[in-house]
Design a protein around this motif. Structure first.
Motif, PDB file in Angstrom:
ATOM      1  N   ASP A  77       8.413 -14.126  13.805  1.00 58.78           N
ATOM      2  CA  ASP A  77       8.968 -12.545  14.040  1.00 58.78           C
ATOM      3  C   ASP A  77       8.144 -12.069  12.558  1.00 58.78           C
ATOM      4  O   ASP A  77       8.272 -11.803  11.762  1.00 58.78           O
ATOM      5  N   ILE A  78       7.855 -11.090  12.845  1.00 59.20           N
ATOM      6  CA  ILE A  78       6.430  -9.737  12.277  1.00 59.20           C
ATOM      7  C   ILE A  78       7.544  -8.508  11.380  1.00 59.20           C
ATOM      8  O   ILE A  78       7.860  -8.564  12.858  1.00 59.20           O
ATOM      9  N   PRO A  79       7.242  -8.837  10.580  1.00 59.67           N
ATOM     10  CA  PRO A  79       8.478  -7.807  10.224  1.00 59.67           C
ATOM     11  C   PRO A  79       7.648  -5.877  10.294  1.00 59.67           C
ATOM     12  O   PRO A  79       6.929  -5.958  10.201  1.00 59.67           O
ATOM     13  N   THR A  80       8.827  -4.963  10.502  1.00 58.65           N
ATOM     14  CA  THR A  80       7.731  -3.891  10.660  1.00 58.65           C
ATOM     15  C   THR A  80       8.980  -3.219  10.005  1.00 58.65           C
ATOM     16  O   THR A  80       9.386  -4.137   9.143  1.00 58.65           O
ATOM     17  N   GLY A  81       7.973  -1.679   9.400  1.00 56.71           N
ATOM     18  CA  GLY A  81       9.372  -1.249   8.708  1.00 56.71           C
ATOM     19  C   GLY A  81       7.676  -1.735   7.254  1.00 56.71           C
ATOM     20  O   GLY A  81       8.702  -0.834   6.034  1.00 56.71           O
ATOM     21  N   PHE A  82       6.857  -1.868   7.475  1.00 56.76           N
ATOM     22  CA  PHE A  82       5.602  -1.541   6.962  1.00 56.76           C
ATOM     23  C   PHE A  82       5.650  -0.466   6.190  1.00 56.76           C
ATOM     24  O   PHE A  82       5.154   0.830   7.015  1.00 56.76           O
ATOM     25  N   PRO A  83       5.505  -0.353   4.853  1.00 52.79           N
ATOM     26  CA  PRO A  83       6.039   1.521   4.637  1.00 52.79           C
ATOM     27  C   PRO A  83       4.889   2.771   5.163  1.00 52.79           C
ATOM     28  O   PRO A  83       3.511   2.112   4.429  1.00 52.79           O
ATOM     29  N   ASP A  84       5.407   3.691   4.747  1.00 49.70           N
ATOM     30  CA  ASP A  84       3.302   4.692   5.227  1.00 49.70           C
ATOM     31  C   ASP A  84       3.005   5.057   4.341  1.00 49.70           C
ATOM     32  O   ASP A  84       3.964   5.128   3.259  1.00 49.70           O
ATOM     33  N   GLN A  85       1.554   5.118   4.456  1.00 52.55           N
ATOM     34  CA  GLN A  85       1.227   5.992   3.060  1.00 52.55           C
ATOM     35  C   GLN A  85       0.670   6.779   3.360  1.00 52.55           C
ATOM     36  O   GLN A  85      -0.588   7.327   4.479  1.00 52.55           O
ATOM     37  N   ILE A  86       1.439   8.383   3.199  1.00 53.82           N
ATOM     38  CA  ILE A  86       0.752   9.677   3.310  1.00 53.82           C
ATOM     39  C   ILE A  86      -0.589  10.208   2.604  1.00 53.82           C
ATOM     40  O   ILE A  86      -0.678  10.477   1.240  1.00 53.82           O
ATOM     41  N   ILE A  87      -1.663  10.288   3.184  1.00 55.99           N
ATOM     42  CA  ILE A  87      -2.561  10.717   2.386  1.00 55.99           C
ATOM     43  C   ILE A  87      -3.528  12.138   2.352  1.00 55.99           C
ATOM     44  O   ILE A  87      -3.415  12.614   3.859  1.00 55.99           O
ATOM     45  N   THR A  88      -3.861  12.957   1.658  1.00 55.45           N
ATOM     46  CA  THR A  88      -3.356  14.504   2.097  1.00 55.45           C
ATOM     47  C   THR A  88      -4.685  14.596   1.152  1.00 55.45           C
ATOM     48  O   THR A  88      -5.590  13.621   0.624  1.00 55.45           O
ATOM     49  N   GLY A  89      -5.618  15.884   2.111  1.00 52.87           N
ATOM     50  CA  GLY A  89      -6.605  16.173   1.152  1.00 52.87           C
ATOM     51  C   GLY A  89      -7.635  15.977   2.185  1.00 52.87           C
ATOM     52  O   GLY A  89      -7.347  15.418   3.171  1.00 52.87           O
ATOM     53  N   HIS A  90      -8.244  16.755   1.798  1.00 52.15           N
ATOM     54  CA  HIS A  90      -9.700  16.351   2.610  1.00 52.15           C
ATOM     55  C   HIS A  90     -10.513  14.852   2.758  1.00 52.15           C
ATOM     56  O   HIS A  90     -10.663  14.415   1.696  1.00 52.15           O
TER      57      HIS A  90
END
Length: 132
Positions: A77-90
């Motif tokens: 089974d493929i794990p879910t919940g891979f951390p999201d990385q929010i990138i801000t800026g241009h």
């Protein structure tokens, strides 16, 4: 003997009949039979030979070796919940972006990212594939 536009030699017809009759004992697969037919008759591709096999078997009143069903590759089974990385800026501040093929070592991480963040989730796609 002609099968469509393909001319089959009598020696190949005899060989084919013998191979089909001995296939159960020898364990010869349809793929191996097609490859051998390619070599005997100098066909350009195994796919062309595989298309000829049923026609040849019907014409010679022989039966082909049973198809071998490939068992699906088991996959955890493929794990879910891979951390999201929010990138801000241009975008211009990110620097150079590139696309790279996924290595075997990175495959499980890629699958977890797809399962977590792709709108369709992750499923094993059929056939050959390149992950990036």
């Amino acid at each position: 003997m002609f099968i469509g536009t393909f001319q089959l030699s009598s020696s190949t017809a005899c060989w084919f009949r013998q191979e089909c009759q001995n296939a159960e004992v020898s364990g010869l697969s349809r793929t191996a039979l097609a490859e051998a037919l390619c070599q005997r008759e100098q066909l350009s591709s195994r796919a062309a030979a595989q298309k000829l096999l049923p026609k040849l078997a019907t014409l010679l009143e022989d039966s082909l070796p049973a198809t071998q069903v490939a068992m699906p590759e088991s996959h955890p089974d493929i794990p879910t919940g891979f951390p999201d990385q929010i990138i801000t800026g241009h975008l211009s501040e990110l620097g150079t972006l590139s696309v790279a093929c996924v290595t075997d070592a990175e495959r499980s991480r890629w699958e977890a990212m797809m399962a977590s963040h792709h709108p369709a989730g992750w499923t094993r796609s059929p056939g050959g594939r390149i992950l990036y």
